[in-house]
Motif scaffolding. Structure first.
Motif, PDB file in Angstrom:
ATOM      1  N   LEU A  71       0.815  -1.218   0.000  1.00 16.33           N
ATOM      2  CA  LEU A  71       0.000   0.000   0.000  1.00 16.33           C
ATOM      3  C   LEU A  71       0.847   1.266   0.000  1.00 16.33           C
ATOM      4  CD1 LEU A  71      -2.834  -1.033   2.498  1.00 16.33           C
ATOM      5  CD2 LEU A  71      -2.896  -1.028  -0.005  1.00 16.33           C
ATOM      6  N   ARG A  83       0.989   5.954   2.719  1.00 16.14           N
ATOM      7  CA  ARG A  83       0.288   4.693   2.502  1.00 16.14           C
ATOM      8  C   ARG A  83      -1.110   4.997   1.973  1.00 16.14           C
ATOM      9  NH1 ARG A  83       4.807   3.776   3.206  1.00 16.14           N
ATOM     10  NH2 ARG A  83       5.815   2.448   4.769  1.00 16.14           N
ATOM     11  N   THR A  85      -3.799   3.889   2.886  1.00 18.79           N
ATOM     12  CA  THR A  85      -4.727   4.019   4.017  1.00 18.79           C
ATOM     13  C   THR A  85      -4.939   5.465   4.407  1.00 18.79           C
ATOM     14  OG1 THR A  85      -3.980   1.876   4.846  1.00 18.79           O
ATOM     15  CG2 THR A  85      -5.124   3.312   6.404  1.00 18.79           C
ATOM     16  N   PRO A  91      -8.256   1.179   0.644  1.00 15.56           N
ATOM     17  CA  PRO A  91      -7.035   0.471   0.245  1.00 15.56           C
ATOM     18  C   PRO A  91      -7.264  -0.892  -0.404  1.00 15.56           C
ATOM     19  CG  PRO A  91      -6.731   1.506   2.377  1.00 15.56           C
ATOM     20  CD  PRO A  91      -8.175   1.700   2.020  1.00 15.56           C
ATOM     21  N   LEU A  92      -8.192  -1.682   0.121  1.00  7.60           N
ATOM     22  CA  LEU A  92      -8.444  -3.004  -0.461  1.00  7.60           C
ATOM     23  C   LEU A  92      -8.906  -2.875  -1.906  1.00  7.60           C
ATOM     24  CD1 LEU A  92      -8.749  -6.081  -0.140  1.00  7.60           C
ATOM     25  CD2 LEU A  92     -11.079  -5.667   0.686  1.00  7.60           C
ATOM     26  N   SER A 162     -15.608   5.852   1.646  1.00  9.00           N
ATOM     27  CA  SER A 162     -15.342   4.609   2.372  1.00  9.00           C
ATOM     28  C   SER A 162     -16.337   4.406   3.506  1.00  9.00           C
ATOM     29  CB  SER A 162     -13.915   4.604   2.924  1.00  9.00           C
ATOM     30  OG  SER A 162     -13.741   5.578   3.940  1.00  9.00           O
ATOM     31  N   SER A 196     -11.054  -7.528   5.570  1.00  9.48           N
ATOM     32  CA  SER A 196     -11.549  -6.612   4.528  1.00  9.48           C
ATOM     33  C   SER A 196     -11.914  -5.260   5.118  1.00  9.48           C
ATOM     34  CB  SER A 196     -12.768  -7.231   3.831  1.00  9.48           C
ATOM     35  OG  SER A 196     -12.437  -8.439   3.195  1.00  9.48           O
ATOM     36  N   TYR A 199      -9.078  -2.853   5.792  1.00  9.77           N
ATOM     37  CA  TYR A 199      -8.525  -2.222   4.592  1.00  9.77           C
ATOM     38  C   TYR A 199      -9.584  -1.464   3.779  1.00  9.77           C
ATOM     39  CZ  TYR A 199      -4.349  -4.893   5.653  1.00  9.77           C
ATOM     40  OH  TYR A 199      -3.229  -5.409   6.279  1.00  9.77           O
ATOM     41  N   SER A 241      -1.100  -9.940   8.009  1.00 13.17           N
ATOM     42  CA  SER A 241      -1.145  -9.201   6.741  1.00 13.17           C
ATOM     43  C   SER A 241      -0.398  -7.864   6.797  1.00 13.17           C
ATOM     44  CB  SER A 241      -2.601  -8.940   6.338  1.00 13.17           C
ATOM     45  OG  SER A 241      -3.191  -7.908   7.141  1.00 13.17           O
ATOM     46  N   LEU A 242      -0.259  -7.277   7.982  1.00 15.58           N
ATOM     47  CA  LEU A 242       0.251  -5.907   8.091  1.00 15.58           C
ATOM     48  C   LEU A 242       1.652  -5.710   7.499  1.00 15.58           C
ATOM     49  CD1 LEU A 242      -1.064  -4.844  11.616  1.00 15.58           C
ATOM     50  CD2 LEU A 242      -1.914  -4.147   9.379  1.00 15.58           C
ATOM     51  N   THR A 245       1.342  -5.217   3.744  1.00 11.80           N
ATOM     52  CA  THR A 245       0.486  -4.173   3.190  1.00 11.80           C
ATOM     53  C   THR A 245       0.793  -2.771   3.709  1.00 11.80           C
ATOM     54  OG1 THR A 245      -1.118  -4.608   4.949  1.00 11.80           O
ATOM     55  CG2 THR A 245      -1.429  -5.766   2.851  1.00 11.80           C
ATOM     56  N   LEU A 246       1.115  -2.656   4.996  1.00 10.43           N
ATOM     57  CA  LEU A 246       1.109  -1.334   5.625  1.00 10.43           C
ATOM     58  C   LEU A 246       2.386  -0.982   6.375  1.00 10.43           C
ATOM     59  CD1 LEU A 246      -0.900   1.019   6.002  1.00 10.43           C
ATOM     60  CD2 LEU A 246      -1.630  -0.061   8.136  1.00 10.43           C
TER      61      LEU A 246
END
Length: 545
Positions: A71, A83, A85, A91-92, A162, A196, A199, A241-242, A245-246
């Protein structure tokens, strides 16, 4: 003897799902129209609204080379980057489009399709809830879908894309009901939803995560460590996951933000906003974020449930059985009121939150949104209690009357949405003039003062420039970035370290005392400055390129 009902004709079947999909598609078509869904209507043609941040941030991320974590992108807050986010681009959704959509689409606006999808999923959530409750009633399911599509707090959120993902809360309630029915936590479903949601929007993630916690408590068979490892599986999936992705976060994040106690819900908010019975009250300027009108149909449903002794007993029994969820919703509702509690324009109480909660209240400063789970749980609970009280046949008439009354009462809310959707284009930056001033070989725009460093509202200066940068493929040294505080006193060293032949320097005129104040900052005396719209644009002379 009545003939058996065909399976595909039952509301909880796939046939029922097709019906709610068609219902939601018609609602989207009538309400928003094809041009909006394509991202081309006049609603999107602005460079000075919150949606500008989303469109610009998305295209800068979409067009940027892949970085790690996934991201990350450096064309905003250049060269450190940020990022996805923190520019609120879902983001997703942005990540999936970056993976799947052709690069030739850029720049484009994908958010009209997201809004349409949110309403479709809202109706799917109603179908799922009805399925888990085993209502087996078309009136129950279609009435609930209509109520959810007409939710005032959802219709009023059009400027915050969002946050229109209310289906996350509805899906969380459906998963709660599924777990209660099966007396087992559907961990895979919760993992998919919570990861989900994280994100998509952090507020909705926290709401759904709270419902997950209540679900875990409600079906707890034993206080064993094995159960809690099982129950917390979705959160472990998120943590895993972090790093991909982030994390790690860029310099400057995550900072505290102001607004808790201002962006709150008024105590009267659930009762204010109707068109049939016009109750009005003066509320605080920030309490539009706590707009949570229930609608006259639901208010009458609440009255019908309360005046019936058997229904009240059913409600009390439900509260005892679902005590964890009830406590959670009570906590969310109290938090929605914030530490400054108002009834109309009168402040009736001040709550002293302990200092340890500052990190929480600064990140979730817009507390008025936290009534949403309560509103949806109340909607579903009242619909179910009335269905239980009246039975399938009589409930058809009750549901029809309440749904029509809700629709009539919310005409003003719907009209307000339509007025917003039809707003005319608004451009603060004349692209042709900027194109004529900034040479085609320029790669980076240096904008001053940076975000949060000046007095001019970002909507009047930074957002138009951010939008322009996204359309022309420029890097930008700052940006409208959430929960981020830049260095405000680094203009001279930043400009000195820039590459003049690849850069343009943009100064907001209101923030500087003329060109005399700007010239000492420029990389060379030969740098030419031009007054364009709200800014001085300074570039190296053509012969130096």
């Amino acid at each position: 003897m009545k003939p058996p009902v065909r399976q595909h004709a039952q509301p909880h079947s796939l046939g029922g799902l097709v019906v709610v999909l068609l219902l939601s598609a018609v609602f989207v078509w009538v309400t928003f129209g094809a041009s909006f869904v394509r991202g081309q209507s006049t609603f999107w043609q602005t460079d000075a609204q919150d949606i500008t941040q989303y469109m610009a941030g998305f295209n800068l991320y979409f067009s940027a080379p892949w970085q790690y974590p996934l991201l990350a992108f450096d064309s905003l807050n250049y060269p450190e980057g940020t990022r996805a986010t923190f520019v609120d681009i879902i983001p997703l959704y942005a990540l999936l489009l970056k993976l799947l959509a052709p690069a030739s689409w850029a720049p484009f606006n994908p958010f009209g399709a997201w809004v349409a999808g949110c309403f479709v999923l809202q109706a799917v959530g109603a179908w799922w809830v009805a399925r888990e409750l085993r209502a087996n009633s078309w009136a129950f399911m279609l009435g609930l879908a209509a109520l959810m599509l007409m939710t005032p707090a959802l219709l009023s959120r059009i400027g915050h894309i969002s946050l229109m993902s209310h289906w996350i809360v509805v899906f969380a309630i459906a998963l709660y009901l599924r777990g209660w029915r099966l007396q087992a936590l559907p961990v895979v479903g919760w993992a998919l939803l919570l990861v989900s949601a994280f994100y998509i929007n952090i507020y909705l993630f926290v709401m759904a995560a709270g419902i997950h916690a209540a679900a875990a408590v409600s079906v707890m068979q034993a206080r064993s460590m094995r159960y809690w490892w099982h129950a917390t599986g979705p959160l472990w999936a998120l943590l895993i996951s972090l790093p991909f992705t982030l994390m790690p976060l860029p310099p400057g994040g995550v900072t505290h933000e102001w607004g808790f106690g201002y962006y709150s819900m008024n105590v009267l908010s659930p009762l204010i906003g109707g068109g049939v019975i016009r109750l009005t009250a003066e509320v605080g300027p920030g309490q539009y974020e706590g707009f949570n009108y229930l609608g006259l149909g639901l208010i009458i449903a609440l009255g019908l449930a309360y005046v019936s002794t058997p229904t009240r007993m059913h409600a009390h029994n439900a509260l005892r059985r679902h005590w964890a969820l009830a406590l959670l919703l009570l906590g969310y509702s109290i938090y929605a009121l914030s530490n400054q509690i108002y009834i109309g324009s009168t402040q009736v109480a001040t709550v002293s939150y302990p200092g340890i909660t500052t990190a929480l209240t600064s990140q979730f400063r817009v507390s008025g949104r936290f009534f949403w789970p309560t509103a949806y749980a109340l909607m579903i609970g009242l619909w179910w209690l009335l269905f239980q009280r009246y039975g399938k046949r009589r409930f058809l008439y009750v549901a029809t009357a309440l749904t029509l009354l809700q629709l009539i009462d919310l005409t003003a809310v719907y009209a307000s949405l339509q007025a917003t959707l039809m707003r005319p284009p608004a451009q603060h930056l004349q692209r042709a003039a900027w194109d004529a001033t900034i040479p085609a070989h320029v790669k980076t725009l240096y904008f001053y003062p940076k975000f949060k460093c000046g007095q001019t509202p970002a909507h009047e200066s930074l957002l138009p420039v951010m939008h322009y940068a996204s359309l022309r493929g420029h890097n930008l040294n700052t940006g409208y970035i959430s929960r981020y505080t830049p260095l405000c006193n680094d203009m001279a060293p930043e400009i000195a370290n820039s590459l003049p032949r690849e850069s343009a320097y943009v100064f907001v005129r209101k923030e500087f005392a003329g060109l005399e104040a700007i010239r000492p900052l420029l990389p060379s005396p030969s740098t030419a400055c031009h007054e364009v719209d709200f800014a001085f644009i300074c570039v190296a002379p053509a012969e130096s390129h």
